[in-house]
Design a protein around this motif. Structure first.
Motif, mmCIF file in Angstrom:
data_model
loop_
_atom_site.group_PDB
_atom_site.id
_atom_site.type_symbol
_atom_site.label_atom_id
_atom_site.label_comp_id
_atom_site.label_asym_id
_atom_site.label_seq_id
_atom_site.Cartn_x
_atom_site.Cartn_y
_atom_site.Cartn_z
ATOM 1 N N GLY A 144 0.837 -1.199 0.000
ATOM 2 C CA GLY A 144 0.000 0.000 0.000
ATOM 3 C C GLY A 144 0.873 1.250 0.000
ATOM 4 O O GLY A 144 0.592 2.221 -0.705
ATOM 5 N N MET A 145 1.968 1.221 0.772
ATOM 6 C CA MET A 145 2.848 2.397 0.831
ATOM 7 C C MET A 145 3.509 2.660 -0.517
ATOM 8 O O MET A 145 3.754 3.822 -0.864
ATOM 9 C CB MET A 145 3.913 2.224 1.923
ATOM 10 C CG MET A 145 3.430 2.505 3.334
ATOM 11 S SD MET A 145 2.477 4.039 3.552
ATOM 12 C CE MET A 145 3.610 5.290 2.992
ATOM 13 N N ILE A 162 0.951 4.536 -2.435
ATOM 14 C CA ILE A 162 0.819 5.911 -1.930
ATOM 15 C C ILE A 162 2.042 6.737 -2.358
ATOM 16 O O ILE A 162 1.912 7.889 -2.788
ATOM 17 C CB ILE A 162 0.634 5.900 -0.389
ATOM 18 C CG1 ILE A 162 -0.701 5.218 -0.042
ATOM 19 C CG2 ILE A 162 0.690 7.310 0.180
ATOM 20 C CD1 ILE A 162 -0.874 4.888 1.436
ATOM 21 N N TYR A 178 -3.163 6.874 8.224
ATOM 22 C CA TYR A 178 -2.197 5.821 8.566
ATOM 23 C C TYR A 178 -0.822 6.477 8.804
ATOM 24 O O TYR A 178 -0.366 7.291 7.990
ATOM 25 C CB TYR A 178 -2.123 4.793 7.434
ATOM 26 C CG TYR A 178 -0.943 3.879 7.580
ATOM 27 C CD1 TYR A 178 -0.792 3.103 8.729
ATOM 28 C CD2 TYR A 178 0.048 3.818 6.616
ATOM 29 C CE1 TYR A 178 0.319 2.285 8.899
ATOM 30 C CE2 TYR A 178 1.152 2.991 6.772
ATOM 31 C CZ TYR A 178 1.280 2.244 7.926
ATOM 32 O OH TYR A 178 2.382 1.448 8.094
ATOM 33 N N GLU A 194 -8.575 9.712 3.931
ATOM 34 C CA GLU A 194 -9.128 8.406 4.301
ATOM 35 C C GLU A 194 -10.522 8.664 4.862
ATOM 36 O O GLU A 194 -10.731 9.665 5.550
ATOM 37 C CB GLU A 194 -8.293 7.757 5.420
ATOM 38 C CG GLU A 194 -6.889 7.380 5.032
ATOM 39 C CD GLU A 194 -6.076 6.837 6.213
ATOM 40 O OE1 GLU A 194 -6.629 6.627 7.315
ATOM 41 O OE2 GLU A 194 -4.872 6.629 6.029
ATOM 42 N N ASN A 237 -8.020 6.276 9.779
ATOM 43 C CA ASN A 237 -7.264 5.341 10.601
ATOM 44 C C ASN A 237 -6.413 6.168 11.564
ATOM 45 O O ASN A 237 -5.550 6.909 11.104
ATOM 46 C CB ASN A 237 -6.359 4.519 9.667
ATOM 47 C CG ASN A 237 -5.521 3.495 10.394
ATOM 48 O OD1 ASN A 237 -5.648 3.310 11.588
ATOM 49 N ND2 ASN A 237 -4.628 2.841 9.657
ATOM 50 N N THR A 281 -9.046 1.712 1.874
ATOM 51 C CA THR A 281 -8.637 0.443 2.489
ATOM 52 C C THR A 281 -9.658 -0.061 3.507
ATOM 53 O O THR A 281 -9.972 -1.249 3.546
ATOM 54 C CB THR A 281 -7.263 0.637 3.183
ATOM 55 O OG1 THR A 281 -6.308 1.010 2.186
ATOM 56 C CG2 THR A 281 -6.800 -0.624 3.885
ATOM 57 N N PHE A 282 -10.193 0.830 4.356
ATOM 58 C CA PHE A 282 -11.027 0.379 5.481
ATOM 59 C C PHE A 282 -12.378 -0.185 5.044
ATOM 60 O O PHE A 282 -12.862 -1.143 5.637
ATOM 61 C CB PHE A 282 -11.231 1.532 6.480
ATOM 62 C CG PHE A 282 -10.192 1.578 7.568
ATOM 63 C CD1 PHE A 282 -8.913 1.084 7.358
ATOM 64 C CD2 PHE A 282 -10.483 2.113 8.817
ATOM 65 C CE1 PHE A 282 -7.954 1.119 8.356
ATOM 66 C CE2 PHE A 282 -9.539 2.150 9.832
ATOM 67 C CZ PHE A 282 -8.262 1.657 9.599
ATOM 68 N N SER A 322 -4.433 -0.316 0.408
ATOM 69 C CA SER A 322 -3.495 -1.296 0.919
ATOM 70 C C SER A 322 -4.237 -2.619 0.747
ATOM 71 O O SER A 322 -5.153 -2.940 1.518
ATOM 72 C CB SER A 322 -3.167 -1.055 2.396
ATOM 73 O OG SER A 322 -2.515 -2.225 2.866
ATOM 74 N N SER A 359 -3.037 -5.364 1.282
ATOM 75 C CA SER A 359 -2.588 -6.249 2.366
ATOM 76 C C SER A 359 -3.747 -6.504 3.334
ATOM 77 O O SER A 359 -3.669 -7.426 4.148
ATOM 78 C CB SER A 359 -1.452 -5.584 3.154
ATOM 79 O OG SER A 359 -0.645 -4.778 2.337
ATOM 80 N N LYS A 360 -4.791 -5.680 3.260
ATOM 81 C CA LYS A 360 -5.877 -5.718 4.251
ATOM 82 C C LYS A 360 -7.077 -6.501 3.686
ATOM 83 O O LYS A 360 -6.968 -7.669 3.422
ATOM 84 C CB LYS A 360 -6.252 -4.289 4.651
ATOM 85 C CG LYS A 360 -5.067 -3.349 4.827
ATOM 86 C CD LYS A 360 -4.073 -3.775 5.887
ATOM 87 C CE LYS A 360 -2.979 -2.723 6.049
ATOM 88 N NZ LYS A 360 -1.813 -3.190 6.756
ATOM 89 N N VAL A 410 1.353 -8.740 1.285
ATOM 90 C CA VAL A 410 1.434 -7.271 1.316
ATOM 91 C C VAL A 410 1.320 -6.795 -0.130
ATOM 92 O O VAL A 410 2.039 -7.289 -1.006
ATOM 93 C CB VAL A 410 2.774 -6.835 1.959
ATOM 94 C CG1 VAL A 410 2.970 -5.326 1.840
ATOM 95 C CG2 VAL A 410 2.808 -7.241 3.432
ATOM 96 N N LEU A 463 -4.614 -5.311 9.609
ATOM 97 C CA LEU A 463 -6.072 -5.340 9.718
ATOM 98 C C LEU A 463 -6.667 -5.996 8.485
ATOM 99 O O LEU A 463 -5.990 -6.228 7.494
ATOM 100 C CB LEU A 463 -6.602 -3.896 9.828
ATOM 101 C CG LEU A 463 -6.290 -2.967 8.631
ATOM 102 C CD1 LEU A 463 -7.546 -2.646 7.832
ATOM 103 C CD2 LEU A 463 -5.660 -1.673 9.108
HETATM 104 C C1 LIG Z 1 -5.421 2.890 5.673
HETATM 105 C C2 LIG Z 1 -4.069 2.368 5.284
HETATM 106 N N1 LIG Z 1 -3.532 2.772 4.126
HETATM 107 C C3 LIG Z 1 -2.314 2.343 3.722
HETATM 108 C C4 LIG Z 1 -1.571 1.484 4.507
HETATM 109 C C5 LIG Z 1 -0.217 1.031 4.033
HETATM 110 O O1 LIG Z 1 -0.324 -0.218 3.445
HETATM 111 P P1 LIG Z 1 0.823 -1.351 3.402
HETATM 112 O O2 LIG Z 1 1.042 -1.800 4.812
HETATM 113 O O3 LIG Z 1 0.228 -2.395 2.529
HETATM 114 O O4 LIG Z 1 2.039 -0.716 2.829
HETATM 115 C C6 LIG Z 1 -2.087 1.032 5.714
HETATM 116 C C7 LIG Z 1 -1.310 0.096 6.558
HETATM 117 O O5 LIG Z 1 -1.684 -0.249 7.645
HETATM 118 C C8 LIG Z 1 -3.372 1.494 6.115
HETATM 119 O O6 LIG Z 1 -3.932 1.109 7.276
#
Ligand SMILES: Cc1ncc(COP(=O)(O)O)c(C=O)c1O
Length: 383
Positions: free
Chosen positions: A79-80, A83, A103, A146, A150, A177-178, A197, A199-200, A209, A328
């Protein structure tokens, strides 16, 4: 008429041009770095090198685009990474307005990278349209938010934020993401860019991830793809496969996780060791009506303040079914301590303003039996 959400989760894009040579029902993992060329300037398959594109990643990008109602989705290694690629669109003298509740890794990105690149960032309470409007400057190129945030679960009016951003010539980007596309489609509400992200909830099993940028604009998609290919944080074929497999069950997982979360939030809400519960599914939540005006659900992320820091720390060490871990959105329920984990990089002044303190816990409700989850959190609170 376009297919329903559950069908898109399983079958992805109706107009996909990608077919496996052996007609595999589950799209295969093309674990290759490179692809053979037929002659100079003609690769025969449309694929050259996996950093740039790979059939498994392209198939997964189509699946993400299908559920997010987007023309384009671009897959990243986290996710990062997604971003970071979005913020690479901006340079010296540009300005971006961001939600002040985000985040924590995004604050670190701004401090370590955006600042060095000369991009100005203003943090604002984007749930207040007047504050958002006041933060936009002539040099503002984007609003980034967001909703729910978060970790404090504040809700921003996406339609209003899009109007405000567009009236000043800026893009609106939403980290979805949420709620995931099961409950919210920001592009259909006027946003230009959606970030995940994966990953969630999208992958959903706490086992990979990944990240995505989704959008409709062809020119911007081309620019982001070039940046992604150049900076190189592309999603691997195996992780692409895991994300696509996760999406197949996205609808049912999120519906059951939300049911579990609501049952848990109701119990936590009246508990003597809990000061307040931040969950957009409780009618008393400040953003309850607004959230339901733009989303079809409220998800399964809950934050809460306990009566004392000792109670919060005790919960982290006493839980037996919940796991004390960052992240999460997966099948396993997790409890996180934002102050020193996910949000350690948020500036202290903002932590104080937002209430990210030693009593704050963030819970990701998974797919276990809800009575078991309630029993575990209750015994952990009561010590
Ligand atoms: C809302 C949100 N955006 C982006 C990220 C970043 O994602 P990643 O951990 O997949 O790099 C997170 C990570 O917890 C997140 O909670």
């Amino acid at each position: 008429m376009s297919r329903a959400f559950e069908t898109r989760c399983i079958h992805g894009r109706e107009d996909s041009r990608l077919n496996d040579a052996f007609r595999a029902v589950s799209f295969p993992i093309y674990q290759t770095a490179t692809f053979s060329h037929i002659e100079t300037g003609h690769n025969g398959s449309g694929f050259d090198y996996t950093r740039e594109s790979n059939p498994t990643r392209t198939h997964t990008e189509e699946a993400v685009a299908a559920v997010e109602s987007a023309r384009h989705a671009i897959g990243f290694s986290s996710g990062m990474a997604a971003i970071s690629c979005f913020f690479e669109l901006f340079g010296r003298g540009d300005h971006v307005v961001c939600s002040e509740d985000l985040y924590g890794g995004v604050f670190r990105l701004h401090r370590l990278v955006s600042e060095k690149n000369g991009v100005g960032i203003t943090y604002a309470d984007t749930s207040d349209p007047d504050e958002l409007a006041a933060a936009i400057r002539p040099e503002t190129k984007a609003v980034y938010l967001e909703t729910p945030t978060n970790p404090m679960m504040h809700i921003t009016d996406i339609r209003r934020a899009a109007e405000l951003a567009h009236s000043r010539g800026a893009l609106l980007a939403v980290d979805n993401t949420f709620l995931s596309p099961r409950f919210q489609n920001p592009l259909l509400l006027g946003a230009d860019i959606v970030i995940h992200s994966a990953s969630k909830f999208l992958s959903g099993h706490n086992d990979t991830v990944a990240g995505f940028i989704c959008l409709n604009d062809d020119r911007l998609a081309e620019e982001l793809r070039l940046l992604a290919k150049t900076t190189g944080a592309s999603l691997s074929p195996f992780d692409s496969f895991l994300v696509e497999r996760g999406i197949k069950t996205l609808a049912v997982r999120m519906e059951r996780q939300q049911e579990n979360a609501l049952a848990l939030a109701e119990v936590l809400n009246g508990h003597p060791r809990v000061r307040d519960v931040c969950y957009a599914g409780l009618a008393a939540h400040k953003g309850y009506e607004l959230n339901l005006s733009q989303a079809s659900g409220f998800g399964s992320m809950i934050s809460l303040h306990t009566d004392t820091p000792e109670t919060a720390l005790g919960v982290l060490h006493r839980v037996r079914l919940f796991t004390f871990a960052e992240s999460l959105g997966g099948t396993e329920s997790l409890v996180t301590y934002p102050l020193v984990q996910t949000h350690s990089d948020v500036p202290q002044q903002l932590k104080d303003k937002l209430g990210i303190d030693g009593t704050l816990l963030r819970i990701s409700v998974g797919l276990e039996n809800s009575d078991d989850l309630i029993r575990d959190i209750t015994q952990a609170l009561e010590g």
